[in-house]
Design a protein around this motif. Structure first.
Motif, PDB file in Angstrom:
ATOM      1  N   GLU A  64      -2.534  -7.262  -9.621  1.00 28.87           N
ATOM      2  CA  GLU A  64      -3.568  -8.279  -9.576  1.00 28.87           C
ATOM      3  C   GLU A  64      -4.440  -8.166 -10.819  1.00 28.87           C
ATOM      4  O   GLU A  64      -4.474  -7.119 -11.485  1.00 28.87           O
TER       5      GLU A  64
ATOM      6  N   ARG B  79      -4.736 -20.996  -2.221  1.00 33.36           N
ATOM      7  CA  ARG B  79      -4.468 -19.922  -3.187  1.00 33.36           C
ATOM      8  C   ARG B  79      -4.708 -18.530  -2.600  1.00 33.36           C
ATOM      9  O   ARG B  79      -4.083 -17.560  -3.028  1.00 33.36           O
ATOM     10  N   SER B  80      -5.616 -18.385  -1.659  1.00 36.44           N
ATOM     11  CA  SER B  80      -5.986 -17.062  -1.148  1.00 36.44           C
ATOM     12  C   SER B  80      -5.538 -16.876   0.292  1.00 36.44           C
ATOM     13  O   SER B  80      -5.614 -17.803   1.110  1.00 36.44           O
ATOM     14  N   LEU B  81      -5.110 -15.657   0.618  1.00 39.42           N
ATOM     15  CA  LEU B  81      -4.752 -15.325   2.001  1.00 39.42           C
ATOM     16  C   LEU B  81      -5.982 -15.320   2.905  1.00 39.42           C
ATOM     17  O   LEU B  81      -5.858 -15.418   4.128  1.00 39.42           O
TER      18      LEU B  81
ATOM     19  N   SER C 125       4.236 -11.926   1.903  1.00 37.69           N
ATOM     20  CA  SER C 125       2.931 -11.722   2.525  1.00 37.69           C
ATOM     21  C   SER C 125       3.057 -12.077   3.999  1.00 37.69           C
ATOM     22  O   SER C 125       4.095 -12.579   4.444  1.00 37.69           O
TER      23      SER C 125
ATOM     24  N   LEU D 199       6.199 -16.708  -4.879  1.00 38.63           N
ATOM     25  CA  LEU D 199       5.137 -15.824  -4.406  1.00 38.63           C
ATOM     26  C   LEU D 199       5.701 -14.542  -3.807  1.00 38.63           C
ATOM     27  O   LEU D 199       6.809 -14.516  -3.265  1.00 38.63           O
TER      28      LEU D 199
ATOM     29  N   GLU E 112      -1.050 -12.977  -4.393  1.00 34.21           N
ATOM     30  CA  GLU E 112      -1.475 -14.368  -4.239  1.00 34.21           C
ATOM     31  C   GLU E 112      -1.013 -15.220  -5.427  1.00 34.21           C
ATOM     32  O   GLU E 112       0.173 -15.253  -5.749  1.00 34.21           O
ATOM     33  N   ASP E 113      -1.967 -15.909  -6.091  1.00 33.16           N
ATOM     34  CA  ASP E 113      -1.607 -16.817  -7.183  1.00 33.16           C
ATOM     35  C   ASP E 113      -1.846 -16.214  -8.560  1.00 33.16           C
ATOM     36  O   ASP E 113      -1.906 -16.935  -9.557  1.00 33.16           O
TER      37      ASP E 113
END
Length: 284
Positions: free
Chosen positions: A212, A236-238, A43, A40, A270-271
Motif C-alpha cells: 500500500e 474504492r475502499s473496503l 479480499s 484487484l 484496494e485501489d
C-alpha cells in the motif's frame, strides 16, 4: 448474430447469475461474460480470482447442458472511473451489435445506462438472492444456498486452503469496524524516484501482507490536507465510501522496483495500484 453481454463480479456465481446466462443464451447466438474486479487483490469482498470465477461459471453452464463454444469469459479490470471503465467494456465487447443483460438492483447497476447505443435486456430476478449475503454465510460458517453445484463444490474445496482463513479473518474484522464511526478519509503519500516506488506492507487482518501507499486515516470531522489528488470512487475502499487524498512526497516503507510494482496489481491493497498508475500518468 447478436452477442449478449453480461457484466458482474460473480463473487461467487449463484443461481441468479446462472439463470441470467441461460436466458441470454436462449435468446442470442453468443454470450460474453465480463468478470469485473479482475485486477484487484483477493479480499473479503472479492475473494476469488477471475480464473476461478470463470471455472465455476463454465462448469455450471456445462452441467446445465449449455454449449460452451457459444460462451466467452473475459477479465474486466476495475478503473474506479466511469469513463475509463466504460471504454474498457467497449474494447472487450468490440461490436456494435451487442445486447446488454442485467437488472437494476441498486447504485452498483448504474452502468446499465452508460451504453445507450446497445439494446438493454432486463434479466430474470430471483428475489432476495445476493452474492453479498452468500459471502456472509460462507465466512460466518453458515450453509451456502442458491448456488450451482459447481460453485458449492469449489467453495467447499476453497474452505480447506489457508487463503480461506485469511479472508475469513478479514471479513470478521470488517464486520467489527462497520459498527464504529467511519473515517472521513485517508491520506496517502506517493513517492517515486530513480525507478523505485516506496510502498508499505500491511499488517493486521485487513489486506494482510499487501502493498500500500503509506499513510493514515482521518478521524471523523478531521480536515483533509490541501493540494492533494483526490480519489473518491464509491467502491474504492473496503471500509465504505471513503476518499483518498494523495500527496506527492516522501512516505515510509521500502523501495520497490517500479517495473515490478506495475506488473503486480494483485499485490496491492484496494485501489492503490490504480492510484499509482494515475499518479505516474499525471506526472509525465
Amino acid at each position: 448474430m447478436q452477442t449478449a453481454v453480461y457484466i458482474g463480479r460473480f463473487e461467487p456465481p449463484h443461481d441468479g447469475h446462472l439463470r441470467t446466462m441461460r436466458a441470454a443464451l436462449a435468446q442470442h447466438g453468443r454470450l460474453l461474460v465480463l468478470l469485473g474486479s479482475a485486477n484487484l487483490a483477493r479480499s473479503a469482498k472479492n475473494p476469488f480470482t477471475a480464473q476461478e470465477r470463470a471455472g465455476m461459471i463454465r462448469a455450471a453452464l456445462a452441467a446445465a447442458g449449455e454449449d460452451l463454444s457459444r460462451v466467452r469469459l473475459r477479465p474486466l479490470p476495475d478503473e474506479f472511473d466511469p469513463e475509463r471503465w466504460a471504454a474498457q467494456v467497449r474494447r472487450s465487447v468490440n461490436t456494435k451489435n451487442a445486447v446488454l443483460v442485467g437488472f437494476e438492483k441498486d447504485s452498483s447497476s448504474s452502468y446499465l445506462g452508460w451504453f445507450p447505443d446497445w439494446q438493454l435486456e432486463p434479466s430474470p430476478v430471483l428475489a432476495g438472492l445476493s452474492a453479498t449475503d452468500i459471502r456472509a454465510a460462507y465466512f460466518e460458517g453458515r450453509a451456502v444456498e442458491q448456488v450451482p453445484h459447481a460453485t458449492a463444490a469449489f467453495l467447499e474445496q476453497f474452505r480447506s486452503r489457508p487463503l480461506f482463513g485469511r479472508l475469513q479473518r478479514e471479513y470478521l474484522a470488517l464486520q467489527a469496524l462497520a459498527q464504529q464511526p467511519k473515517p472521513s478519509g485517508e491520506v496517502r503519500y506517493f513517492w517515486q524516484q530513480q525507478g523505485h516506488l516506496w510502498l508499505s506492507r500491511r499488517t493486521g487482518p485487513i489486506g494482510h501482507g499487501l502493498w500500500e501507499l503509506a499513510g493514515h486515516y482521518l478521524a471523523v470531522g478531521e480536515a483533509a490536507p490541501a493540494h492533494t489528488r483526490v480519489f473518491e470512487a464509491p467502491t474504492r475502499s473496503l471500509l465504505g465510501q471513503i476518499p483518498a487524498y494523495v500527496l506527492r512526497g516522501q512516505g515510509e516503507g521500502q523501495a520497490v522496483p517500479l517495473e515490478l510494482a506495475l506488473r503486480r496489481p494483485h499485490r496491492f491493497f484496494e485501489d492503490h495500484h490504480v492510484i499509482v498508475q494515475r499518479m505516474l500518468a499525471e506526472k509525465s
